[in-house]
Scaffold this active site. Structure first.
Site, PDB file in Angstrom:
ATOM      1  N   CYS A 110       0.663  -1.319   0.030  1.00  0.00           N
ATOM      2  CA  CYS A 110      -0.115  -0.010  -0.086  1.00  0.00           C
ATOM      3  C   CYS A 110       0.793   1.161   0.121  1.00  0.00           C
ATOM      4  O   CYS A 110       0.317   2.247  -0.262  1.00  0.00           O
ATOM      5  CB  CYS A 110      -0.936   0.074   0.904  1.00  0.00           C
ATOM      6  SG  CYS A 110      -1.876  -1.422   1.134  1.00  0.00           S
ATOM      7  N   HIS A 245      -3.664   7.202   2.257  1.00  0.00           N
ATOM      8  CA  HIS A 245      -4.231   5.955   1.790  1.00  0.00           C
ATOM      9  C   HIS A 245      -5.513   5.317   2.401  1.00  0.00           C
ATOM     10  O   HIS A 245      -5.669   5.507   3.365  1.00  0.00           O
ATOM     11  CB  HIS A 245      -3.120   4.744   2.379  1.00  0.00           C
ATOM     12  CG  HIS A 245      -3.713   3.249   1.974  1.00  0.00           C
ATOM     13  ND1 HIS A 245      -4.036   2.988   0.927  1.00  0.00           N
ATOM     14  CD2 HIS A 245      -3.471   2.090   2.792  1.00  0.00           C
ATOM     15  CE1 HIS A 245      -4.229   1.735   0.794  1.00  0.00           C
ATOM     16  NE2 HIS A 245      -4.001   1.075   2.088  1.00  0.00           N
ATOM     17  N   ASN A 275     -10.443  -0.291  -0.598  1.00  0.00           N
ATOM     18  CA  ASN A 275      -8.881  -0.219  -0.325  1.00  0.00           C
ATOM     19  C   ASN A 275      -8.116  -0.663  -1.894  1.00  0.00           C
ATOM     20  O   ASN A 275      -8.330  -1.884  -1.958  1.00  0.00           O
ATOM     21  CB  ASN A 275      -8.566  -1.017   0.834  1.00  0.00           C
ATOM     22  CG  ASN A 275      -6.920  -0.994   1.190  1.00  0.00           C
ATOM     23  OD1 ASN A 275      -6.372  -0.694   0.144  1.00  0.00           O
ATOM     24  ND2 ASN A 275      -6.575  -1.440   2.093  1.00  0.00           N
TER      25      ASN A 275
HETATM   26  N1  COA Z   1     -19.112  -8.887   8.467  1.00  0.00           N
HETATM   27  C1  COA Z   1     -19.818  -9.251   9.510  1.00  0.00           C
HETATM   28  N2  COA Z   1     -18.830  -9.827  10.838  1.00  0.00           N
HETATM   29  C2  COA Z   1     -17.786  -9.476  10.430  1.00  0.00           C
HETATM   30  C3  COA Z   1     -16.951  -9.694   9.058  1.00  0.00           C
HETATM   31  C4  COA Z   1     -17.938  -9.021   8.247  1.00  0.00           C
HETATM   32  N3  COA Z   1     -17.326  -8.866   6.988  1.00  0.00           N
HETATM   33  N4  COA Z   1     -15.700  -9.712   9.604  1.00  0.00           N
HETATM   34  C5  COA Z   1     -15.617  -9.932  10.668  1.00  0.00           C
HETATM   35  N5  COA Z   1     -16.582 -10.166  11.470  1.00  0.00           N
HETATM   36  C6  COA Z   1     -16.882 -10.703  12.711  1.00  0.00           C
HETATM   37  C7  COA Z   1     -15.740 -11.450  13.331  1.00  0.00           C
HETATM   38  O1  COA Z   1     -15.906 -12.796  13.053  1.00  0.00           O
HETATM   39  C8  COA Z   1     -15.997 -11.230  14.721  1.00  0.00           C
HETATM   40  O2  COA Z   1     -16.842 -12.012  15.108  1.00  0.00           O
HETATM   41  P1  COA Z   1     -16.993 -12.622  16.831  1.00  0.00           P
HETATM   42  O3  COA Z   1     -17.102 -11.620  17.516  1.00  0.00           O
HETATM   43  O4  COA Z   1     -18.350 -13.438  16.628  1.00  0.00           O
HETATM   44  O5  COA Z   1     -15.763 -13.245  16.941  1.00  0.00           O
HETATM   45  C9  COA Z   1     -16.304  -9.823  14.704  1.00  0.00           C
HETATM   46  O6  COA Z   1     -17.112  -9.394  13.352  1.00  0.00           O
HETATM   47  C10 COA Z   1     -15.185  -8.764  15.029  1.00  0.00           C
HETATM   48  O7  COA Z   1     -14.260  -8.945  14.399  1.00  0.00           O
HETATM   49  P2  COA Z   1     -12.959  -8.185  14.533  1.00  0.00           P
HETATM   50  O8  COA Z   1     -11.891  -8.624  13.452  1.00  0.00           O
HETATM   51  O9  COA Z   1     -12.579  -7.785  16.025  1.00  0.00           O
HETATM   52  O10 COA Z   1     -13.539  -6.933  14.015  1.00  0.00           O
HETATM   53  P3  COA Z   1     -12.898  -5.445  13.937  1.00  0.00           P
HETATM   54  O11 COA Z   1     -13.741  -4.574  14.718  1.00  0.00           O
HETATM   55  O12 COA Z   1     -11.416  -5.523  14.186  1.00  0.00           O
HETATM   56  O13 COA Z   1     -13.086  -5.005  12.524  1.00  0.00           O
HETATM   57  C11 COA Z   1     -11.504  -4.839  10.500  1.00  0.00           C
HETATM   58  C12 COA Z   1     -12.348  -5.564  11.590  1.00  0.00           C
HETATM   59  C13 COA Z   1     -10.975  -5.616   9.548  1.00  0.00           C
HETATM   60  C14 COA Z   1     -12.602  -3.884   9.722  1.00  0.00           C
HETATM   61  C15 COA Z   1     -10.677  -3.948  11.394  1.00  0.00           C
HETATM   62  O14 COA Z   1      -9.861  -4.676  12.032  1.00  0.00           O
HETATM   63  C16 COA Z   1      -9.532  -3.121  10.628  1.00  0.00           C
HETATM   64  O15 COA Z   1     -10.296  -2.236   9.915  1.00  0.00           O
HETATM   65  N6  COA Z   1      -8.446  -3.298  10.444  1.00  0.00           N
HETATM   66  C17 COA Z   1      -7.580  -2.670   9.593  1.00  0.00           C
HETATM   67  C18 COA Z   1      -7.406  -3.250   8.430  1.00  0.00           C
HETATM   68  C19 COA Z   1      -6.831  -2.758   7.148  1.00  0.00           C
HETATM   69  O16 COA Z   1      -7.145  -1.402   6.928  1.00  0.00           O
HETATM   70  N7  COA Z   1      -6.147  -3.338   6.262  1.00  0.00           N
HETATM   71  C20 COA Z   1      -5.380  -2.831   5.320  1.00  0.00           C
HETATM   72  C21 COA Z   1      -4.127  -1.995   5.708  1.00  0.00           C
HETATM   73  S1  COA Z   1      -3.203  -1.403   4.223  1.00  0.00           S
END
Ligand code: COA
Length: 318
Positions: A110, A245, A275
């Protein structure tokens, strides 16, 4: 002598996959995706990386009032090229009809577009080349695991481009860095080792520890911005536009709050393209530029973070 952005271009494929479409593929909802990420829909290509790169490049050349014949070098930032070789930049050279200039790909996930414009700036400042086309193009749909709801909702396909040229102003300061030890929190394995002595399975898919990436991004983004501001002897208030980004709305809002960046100075477009990895910044920059939002003399900060883990920023005068 400095390296200035002379023009920009971008391309998003026609096919659109909305959050409701996504909910038919994996267990998710429009509400969950929008609240957690700010993403509403993403574009998916059936043509590939070089096709999108060529569209973005042609638009950037037109916006710069230049032709492919004027170019001295091409750099393509991508980690999703169509071929392992020839590299995407040689294929792009052929597609746009550029002369026999040096063409290279740069892989920094990225952060790839900023690594690439900083590299181009170094060549220009050294007096080696005058006009360099930098394109970031990603076919992320090719490496996303379409069964993994925690990642497939985040990414899209697209390309963005900028032409850099020697001028009296332009890129004023830059910061780049990486932390390979943290690489395993966001990665995509390449081709498997398959030969007469070993068979190590299938090609890799994008894998991510979302929470670790989130923590890294909200800490690193303000740091790299502060570094580049200090190098350029400027303050947040001196900067007119912050082009970040477009990974996730919450990450950007946290960084903006920390640095007291007003919302109107920090445009976002992840709602309609997700993204785009390296292509994210040049696509937003082009949309913003084509809308007439950036004026000559404006100060702009570009900043990115991502796989590597890596980060990069640039402070420039438009
Ligand atoms: N839809 C519904 N539920 C989802 C899901 C989706 N697409 N993806 C994950 N979940 C669920 C998980 O299974 C988890 O369920 P559980 O509590 O029953 O185990 C719950 O949602 C929470 O998961 P978690 O991973 O803790 O969510 P989060 O609040 O951290 O959000 C992201 C997930 C990916 C949105 C967040 O971590 C994020 O934005 N991270 C940065 C990612 C990024 O920007 N990457 C690229 C960088 S270049």
């Amino acid at each position: 002598m400095k390296a200035r952005i002379l023009g920009t271009g971008s391309y998003l494929p026609e096919h659109v996959l909305t959050n409701d479409d996504m909910a038919k593929l994996v267990e998710t909802s429009d509400e969950w995706i929008r609240e957690r990420t700010g993403i509403r829909e993403r574009h998916l290509t059936d043509e590939g990386t070089v096709f999108m790169a060529a569209k973005a490049a042609e638009r950037a050349l037109e916006n710069s009032h230049l032709t492919a014949d004027d170019l001295d070098m091409i750099i393509v930032a991508t980690f999703t090229p169509d071929y392992l070789f020839p590299n995407a930049s040689c294929q792009l050279q052929a597609a746009i009809g550029a002369p026999n200039i040096p063409c290279m790909d740069l892989s920094a996930a990225c952060s790839g577009f900023i690594y690439s414009i900083n590299t181009a700036a170094a060549y220009i400042q050294a007096g080696m080349y005058q006009k360099i086309l930098v394109v970031a193009a990603e076919t992320l749909s090719r490496v996303v695991d379409w069964d993994d709801r925690s990642t497939c909702i985040l990414f899209g396909d697209g390309a963005g481009a900028a032409v850099l040229g020697a001028d009296e102003t332009g890129i004023l300061a830059m910061d780049m860095g990486s932390d390979g030890v943290k690489g395993p929190v966001l990665y995509c394995e390449g081709w498997p080792i398959t030969n007469p002595v070993v068979n190590k399975g299938a090609a890799g898919k994008l894998r991510m520890n979302g929470q670790e990436v989130y923590k890294f991004a909200v800490r690193r983004l303000p740091k790299t911005i502060q570094t580049v501001l200090a190098s350029g002897d400027m303050k947040v208030e001196d900067v007119d536009h912050f082009i970040f980004h477009q990974a996730n709305k919450r990450i950007l809002e946290a960084a903006a709050k920390h640095l007291k960046i007003p919302a109107e100075k920090m445009p976002m477009n992840m709602d309609h393209c997700g993204n785009l990895s390296a292509a994210s910044i040049p696509v937003l920059l082009d949309e913003y530029n084509q809308a007439g939002k950036i004026k000559t003399g404006d100060k702009v900060i570009l900043a990115a973070f991502g796989g590597g883990l890596s980060w990069a920023s640039a402070l420039l005068e438009w």
